[in-house]
Design a protein around this motif. Sequence first.
Motif, short mmCIF file in Angstrom:
data_model
loop_
_atom_site.label_atom_id
_atom_site.label_comp_id
_atom_site.label_asym_id
_atom_site.label_seq_id
_atom_site.Cartn_x
_atom_site.Cartn_y
_atom_site.Cartn_z
N HIS A 78 0.85 -1.19 0.00
CA HIS A 78 0.00 0.00 0.00
C HIS A 78 0.88 1.24 0.00
CE1 HIS A 78 -3.41 -2.57 0.92
NE2 HIS A 78 -2.79 -3.02 2.01
N PHE A 79 0.48 2.24 -0.77
CA PHE A 79 1.13 3.55 -0.78
C PHE A 79 0.01 4.54 -1.08
CE2 PHE A 79 5.22 5.82 -2.52
CZ PHE A 79 5.17 6.69 -1.44
N ILE A 80 -0.53 5.17 -0.03
CA ILE A 80 -1.77 5.93 -0.13
C ILE A 80 -1.64 7.26 0.61
CG2 ILE A 80 -4.26 5.89 0.32
CD1 ILE A 80 -4.06 2.83 0.45
N ALA A 81 -2.20 8.29 0.03
CA ALA A 81 -2.29 9.60 0.68
C ALA A 81 -3.74 9.86 1.10
CB ALA A 81 -1.82 10.71 -0.26
N PHE A 82 -3.93 10.24 2.36
CA PHE A 82 -5.25 10.55 2.89
C PHE A 82 -5.38 12.04 3.15
CE2 PHE A 82 -4.68 6.10 3.94
CZ PHE A 82 -5.94 5.54 3.74
N HIS A 83 -6.56 12.55 2.85
CA HIS A 83 -6.87 13.95 3.13
C HIS A 83 -8.36 14.06 3.43
CE1 HIS A 83 -8.26 18.01 1.77
NE2 HIS A 83 -7.27 18.37 2.57
N ASP A 84 -8.68 14.59 4.60
CA ASP A 84 -10.08 14.78 4.97
C ASP A 84 -10.87 13.47 4.87
OD1 ASP A 84 -12.18 16.32 5.93
OD2 ASP A 84 -12.85 16.93 3.92
N GLY A 85 -10.23 12.36 5.24
CA GLY A 85 -10.88 11.07 5.26
C GLY A 85 -10.90 10.32 3.94
N ASN A 86 -10.42 10.95 2.88
CA ASN A 86 -10.41 10.32 1.57
C ASN A 86 -9.00 9.89 1.19
OD1 ASN A 86 -13.24 10.86 1.00
ND2 ASN A 86 -12.65 13.01 0.76
N GLY A 87 -8.88 8.71 0.58
CA GLY A 87 -7.58 8.19 0.21
C GLY A 87 -7.37 8.17 -1.29
N SER A 88 -6.12 8.38 -1.70
CA SER A 88 -5.75 8.33 -3.11
C SER A 88 -4.42 7.61 -3.23
CB SER A 88 -5.63 9.75 -3.68
OG SER A 88 -5.25 9.72 -5.04
N SER A 89 -4.36 6.61 -4.11
CA SER A 89 -3.11 5.86 -4.29
C SER A 89 -2.01 6.76 -4.82
CB SER A 89 -3.33 4.69 -5.26
OG SER A 89 -4.22 3.75 -4.72
N VAL A 90 -0.83 6.56 -4.30
CA VAL A 90 0.34 7.30 -4.79
C VAL A 90 0.83 6.60 -6.04
CG1 VAL A 90 2.70 8.02 -4.29
CG2 VAL A 90 0.96 8.08 -2.48
N GLY A 91 0.76 7.29 -7.18
CA GLY A 91 1.20 6.71 -8.43
C GLY A 91 2.65 7.04 -8.74
N ASP A 176 -4.91 13.19 12.12
CA ASP A 176 -4.46 11.88 11.69
C ASP A 176 -5.61 10.89 11.90
OD1 ASP A 176 -2.89 9.78 10.83
OD2 ASP A 176 -1.56 9.78 12.57
N LEU A 177 -5.49 9.70 11.36
CA LEU A 177 -6.54 8.70 11.45
C LEU A 177 -5.95 7.31 11.43
CD1 LEU A 177 -8.30 8.25 7.98
CD2 LEU A 177 -6.10 9.38 8.27
N GLN A 178 -6.73 6.34 11.94
CA GLN A 178 -6.35 4.94 11.78
C GLN A 178 -6.65 4.53 10.35
OE1 GLN A 178 -8.25 3.42 15.79
NE2 GLN A 178 -6.97 1.79 14.94
N THR A 179 -5.64 4.08 9.66
CA THR A 179 -5.79 3.77 8.25
C THR A 179 -5.98 2.28 7.98
OG1 THR A 179 -3.41 3.54 7.86
CG2 THR A 179 -4.36 5.76 7.66
N GLY A 180 -5.90 1.45 9.03
CA GLY A 180 -6.08 0.02 8.85
C GLY A 180 -4.80 -0.78 8.75
N LEU A 181 -3.65 -0.13 8.94
CA LEU A 181 -2.39 -0.87 8.97
C LEU A 181 -2.39 -1.83 10.15
CD1 LEU A 181 0.13 2.04 8.26
CD2 LEU A 181 -0.81 0.39 6.61
N GLU A 182 -1.71 -2.97 10.01
CA GLU A 182 -1.75 -3.97 11.08
C GLU A 182 -1.14 -3.43 12.37
OE1 GLU A 182 -1.11 -8.73 11.83
OE2 GLU A 182 -0.24 -7.82 10.04
N THR A 183 -0.07 -2.67 12.25
CA THR A 183 0.43 -1.92 13.40
C THR A 183 0.62 -0.48 12.93
OG1 THR A 183 2.09 -1.78 15.16
CG2 THR A 183 2.87 -2.45 12.99
N GLU A 184 0.31 0.47 13.81
CA GLU A 184 0.20 1.85 13.34
C GLU A 184 0.39 2.83 14.49
OE1 GLU A 184 -2.95 4.41 10.56
OE2 GLU A 184 -3.49 2.40 11.28
N LEU A 185 1.10 3.90 14.23
CA LEU A 185 1.21 5.03 15.14
C LEU A 185 0.27 6.12 14.64
CD1 LEU A 185 5.07 4.91 15.52
CD2 LEU A 185 3.49 4.91 17.47
N VAL A 186 -0.64 6.55 15.50
CA VAL A 186 -1.62 7.57 15.14
C VAL A 186 -1.38 8.82 15.98
CG1 VAL A 186 -4.07 8.16 15.01
CG2 VAL A 186 -3.32 5.82 14.50
N ALA A 187 -1.15 9.93 15.30
CA ALA A 187 -0.94 11.18 16.01
C ALA A 187 -2.27 11.68 16.58
CB ALA A 187 -0.35 12.22 15.06
N LEU A 188 -2.30 11.94 17.87
CA LEU A 188 -3.47 12.52 18.52
C LEU A 188 -3.36 14.04 18.58
CD1 LEU A 188 -3.97 9.99 21.45
CD2 LEU A 188 -4.90 9.91 19.13
N THR A 189 -2.20 14.54 18.17
CA THR A 189 -1.92 15.97 18.13
C THR A 189 -1.55 16.34 16.70
OG1 THR A 189 -0.97 15.77 20.36
CG2 THR A 189 -0.53 17.81 19.17
#
Length: 286
Positions: A78-91, A176-189
């Motif tokens: 996976h190589f994806i950019a998220f913005h405002d809850g929407n994802g777009s694959s990095v081409g 930031d958001l949880q993107t579904g990675l099996e392990t993930e660091l999510v910024a709360l700030t």
Amino acid sequence: MLDNMRPKATFAANLKEFTMRTLALVLSFLAAPLSAHELWLEPLNYQIASDGNLEGQIVNGEAFEGTRLPYLPARFRHFIAFHDGNGSSVGGRPGDTPALNMSAMGDGLHVVVYQSTPSTLNYANWEKFQKFADHKDFDNAGAQHLERGLPLDDFDEVYIRFSKTLIAAGDGAGADLQTGLETELVALTNPYTDDLADGFRVQLFYQGAPRANEQVEMFEKAADGTVTITLHRTDDAGIATLPVTAGYAYMVDAVVLRVPSDAVAEDTGAVWETLWANLTFAVPDA
């Protein structure tokens, strides 16, 4: 006639040479094991204009220094950019560098995630594995290794990288958001908009659940390239509060060590599996 054809012939020869060099570069990266400790996303600029480009390197190395890797689809799941809850694959095209190069998706915070394909690492001797286990605070890894009757030398580990970076476009507002990675660091700030006087809060997850009382390693890079490394722990909710300073770039890292599934062990020959969560961001100058 021949004189008129020379420029075309020269162009064709140059194109062939470029193509061969690109192919050689791609094959060399595919063949080479990425065995250094961290793999992270490092933006060329952590703050860009609303209509600017998200640009960043995939870097494999240690202590915020390493080898910049090109865009290689065979290397990632996976190589994806998220913005405002929407994802777009990095081409991109194989061999492109920087590997991340796409238009911003609008004003606000962008979260870019990268999941590598599995790779294997060989431990020639027990000391090398013990050093890694000690560094990452896996206190019972040695006992588990012996209980499982594993060899003390010449054994393999399979590993997967789960990397994220935070880039501010325009005002940088958002979360930031949880993107579904099996392990993930999510910024709360949000490091670009929030008050950081009480620190930067990050929550560590594994299979969707918070990881409590786990080590988090933080790398702080000054403008002159000096890197300071500190160790921290998550609380009962999997949250670590990290001290940060204006004008610095940061990388946060946490690792899961587990016994591979039977299918993974059979496919790779590995006796251990590691999952690496990584997050990079910067704190704007005051």
